[in-house]
Design a protein around this motif. Structure first.
Motif, PDB file in Angstrom:
ATOM      1  N   ASP A   1       0.849  -1.186   0.000  1.00  0.00           N
ATOM      2  CA  ASP A   1       0.000   0.000   0.000  1.00  0.00           C
ATOM      3  C   ASP A   1       0.890   1.243   0.000  1.00  0.00           C
TER       4      ASP A   1
ATOM      5  N   GLU B   1      -3.613   1.455  -6.457  1.00  0.00           N
ATOM      6  CA  GLU B   1      -4.328   1.603  -5.193  1.00  0.00           C
ATOM      7  C   GLU B   1      -4.643   0.232  -4.582  1.00  0.00           C
ATOM      8  N   SER B   2      -4.253   0.052  -3.337  1.00  0.00           N
ATOM      9  CA  SER B   2      -4.310  -1.282  -2.729  1.00  0.00           C
ATOM     10  C   SER B   2      -5.728  -1.780  -2.485  1.00  0.00           C
ATOM     11  N   SER B   3      -6.642  -0.918  -2.060  1.00  0.00           N
ATOM     12  CA  SER B   3      -7.996  -1.378  -1.760  1.00  0.00           C
ATOM     13  C   SER B   3      -8.714  -1.844  -3.019  1.00  0.00           C
TER      14      SER B   3
ATOM     15  N   GLY C   1      -9.847  -5.772  -3.641  1.00  0.00           N
ATOM     16  CA  GLY C   1     -11.224  -6.122  -3.972  1.00  0.00           C
ATOM     17  C   GLY C   1     -11.306  -6.920  -5.259  1.00  0.00           C
TER      18      GLY C   1
ATOM     19  N   THR D   1      -2.977  -6.548   3.804  1.00  0.00           N
ATOM     20  CA  THR D   1      -2.055  -5.500   3.374  1.00  0.00           C
ATOM     21  C   THR D   1      -0.679  -5.762   3.956  1.00  0.00           C
TER      22      THR D   1
ATOM     23  N   THR E   1      -0.422  -1.290   5.318  1.00  0.00           N
ATOM     24  CA  THR E   1      -1.054   0.015   5.234  1.00  0.00           C
ATOM     25  C   THR E   1      -0.636   0.885   6.419  1.00  0.00           C
TER      26      THR E   1
ATOM     27  N   ARG F   1      -4.642   6.885   5.349  1.00  0.00           N
ATOM     28  CA  ARG F   1      -5.976   6.293   5.452  1.00  0.00           C
ATOM     29  C   ARG F   1      -6.536   6.589   6.848  1.00  0.00           C
TER      30      ARG F   1
ATOM     31  N   LEU G   1     -10.134   3.017   7.048  1.00  0.00           N
ATOM     32  CA  LEU G   1      -9.531   1.701   7.267  1.00  0.00           C
ATOM     33  C   LEU G   1     -10.563   0.716   7.795  1.00  0.00           C
TER      34      LEU G   1
ATOM     35  N   THR H   1     -13.115  -0.174   5.090  1.00  0.00           N
ATOM     36  CA  THR H   1     -12.490  -1.021   4.061  1.00  0.00           C
ATOM     37  C   THR H   1     -12.433  -2.469   4.518  1.00  0.00           C
ATOM     38  N   TRP H   2     -11.946  -2.667   5.745  1.00  0.00           N
ATOM     39  CA  TRP H   2     -11.737  -4.044   6.197  1.00  0.00           C
ATOM     40  C   TRP H   2     -13.029  -4.734   6.588  1.00  0.00           C
TER      41      TRP H   2
ATOM     42  N   LEU I   1     -14.367  -5.752   3.146  1.00  0.00           N
ATOM     43  CA  LEU I   1     -13.621  -6.862   2.547  1.00  0.00           C
ATOM     44  C   LEU I   1     -13.875  -8.157   3.306  1.00  0.00           C
TER      45      LEU I   1
END
Length: 330
Positions: free
Chosen positions: A36, A43-45, A49, A62, A65, A70, A75, A78-79, A82
């Motif tokens: 990240d 872009e990591s997210s 995904g 990650t 991160t 973020r 954060l 996002t998690w 996911l």
């Protein structure tokens, strides 16, 4: 025996990273970790995904991160999202911040700030409210129906953060090289921290972050790993380096360019001597790498996670396959 992981920096288009993820799952890898660093990689997210689509078993995380670029609310959301999409196959790897911050002249978090960020992330994932430090307002994830279990891994190399990770993390991403003395010193320090919270080393999942280049020509393999070795050397280490190598480490620290972070073509890679590569990377012929892996298997490591390096234009699928074949021989 350790499990297998692979760290993928999004240096290629998202579709290619997804292909590598599907390949890793098919070869029995347990984790895929995504870098990240928004200024130098995709872009990591978004990448995570997309990579999750079509997977059934592999855990996505990650590597790693931070809680500066973020916001904690971002954060946590996002998690939670996911985890929902993958059925809980997630691992939040976090650190104080590295190239994602330094490429903008920003400073990493202090250890106290990192500890607070982890505590607030866990509160948010339980559905609780936390206070935003600038506005003073409380906020929470309004859509959570129940707490979300997201294990938190702290990336660590220096003694103080290794100890912090042992005290508060669910797992530790250990970046200290591949030599027994550095790994053992890191594990001892993590265990000291674990004892402070009434735990032992066995209560944590230990991931050895391993820059890896496998080639029939050991010289070419070492050359590919030098850039990542430079990254290891710029941080404090849990054990002393031979004094004869300190001058080389000082030169690397002075010349490190974060916009070429772990770039095989980086100029700072040229000043990394073979002796440091052998201490801090898994680099050599297949037979040499298998022998080094056998030594690692004797230590209290739960996972060896390779960071595969190849020449420009080559595919990381090759070392991902080769490492799986080598590990299967142990």
């Amino acid at each position: 025996m350790f499990s297998k992981g692979v760290g993928l920096f999004p240096t290629e288009p998202v579709g290619a990273i997804r292909d590598h993820t599907l390949l890793a799952e098919s070869l029995g890898y347990d984790n895929v970790w995504f870098g990240d660093s928004q200024n130098i990689w995709r872009e990591s997210s978004v990448t995570m995904g997309a990579a999750a689509v079509g997977t059934e078993r592999v855990v996505l995380g990650t590597g790693v991160t931070n809680a500066v670029t973020r916001h904690r609310s971002l954060l946590a959301s996002t998690w939670a999202s996911l985890a929902e999409f993958t059925g809980g196959r997630v691992a939040l790897g976090i650190g104080t911040g590295d190239s994602s911050l330094r490429t903008m002249g920003l400073k990493p978090l202090t250890l106290a700030e990192l500890e607070q960020a982890v505590a607030e992330l866990r509160s948010l994932l339980r559905g609780e409210a936390v206070r935003e430090p600038d506005s003073g307002a409380e906020y929470h994830l309004a859509y959570l129906a129940e707490p979300v279990d997201v294990p938190v891994y702290i990336a660590a190399s220096a003694p103080k953060i290794l100890r912090l990770a042992g005290r508060i993390a669910d797992g530790v991403i250990v970046l200290v090289g591949t030599a027994r003395e550095f790994i053992t010193a890191a594990l001892d320090t993590i265990e000291q921290g674990a004892r402070e919270s009434g735990r032992s080393l066995s209560d944590l999942h230990i991931v050895l972050w391993t820059p890896t280049a496998i080639d029939e020509d050991p010289v070419r393999a070492r050359d590919l790993a030098r850039a990542h070795v430079a990254r290891v050397c710029i941080r404090p280490l849990p054990a002393a380096v031979d004094p004869s190598l300190q001058a080389a480490i000082d030169r690397i620290r002075d010349g490190y360019d974060y916009y070429h972070h772990m770039d095989t073509e980086a100029s700072h890679a040229d000043i990394v001597p073979d002796e440091l590569v052998d201490l801090f990377a898994l680099a050599g012929s297949p037979d040499q790498c298998r022998d080094r892996l056998a030594e690692m298997a004797e230590l209290k490591i739960d996972q060896v996670s390779i960071v595969p390096f190849v020449r420009p234009g080559e595919t990381r699928a090759t070392p991902i396959r080769t490492f799986a074949e080598i590990a299967a021989q142990l």
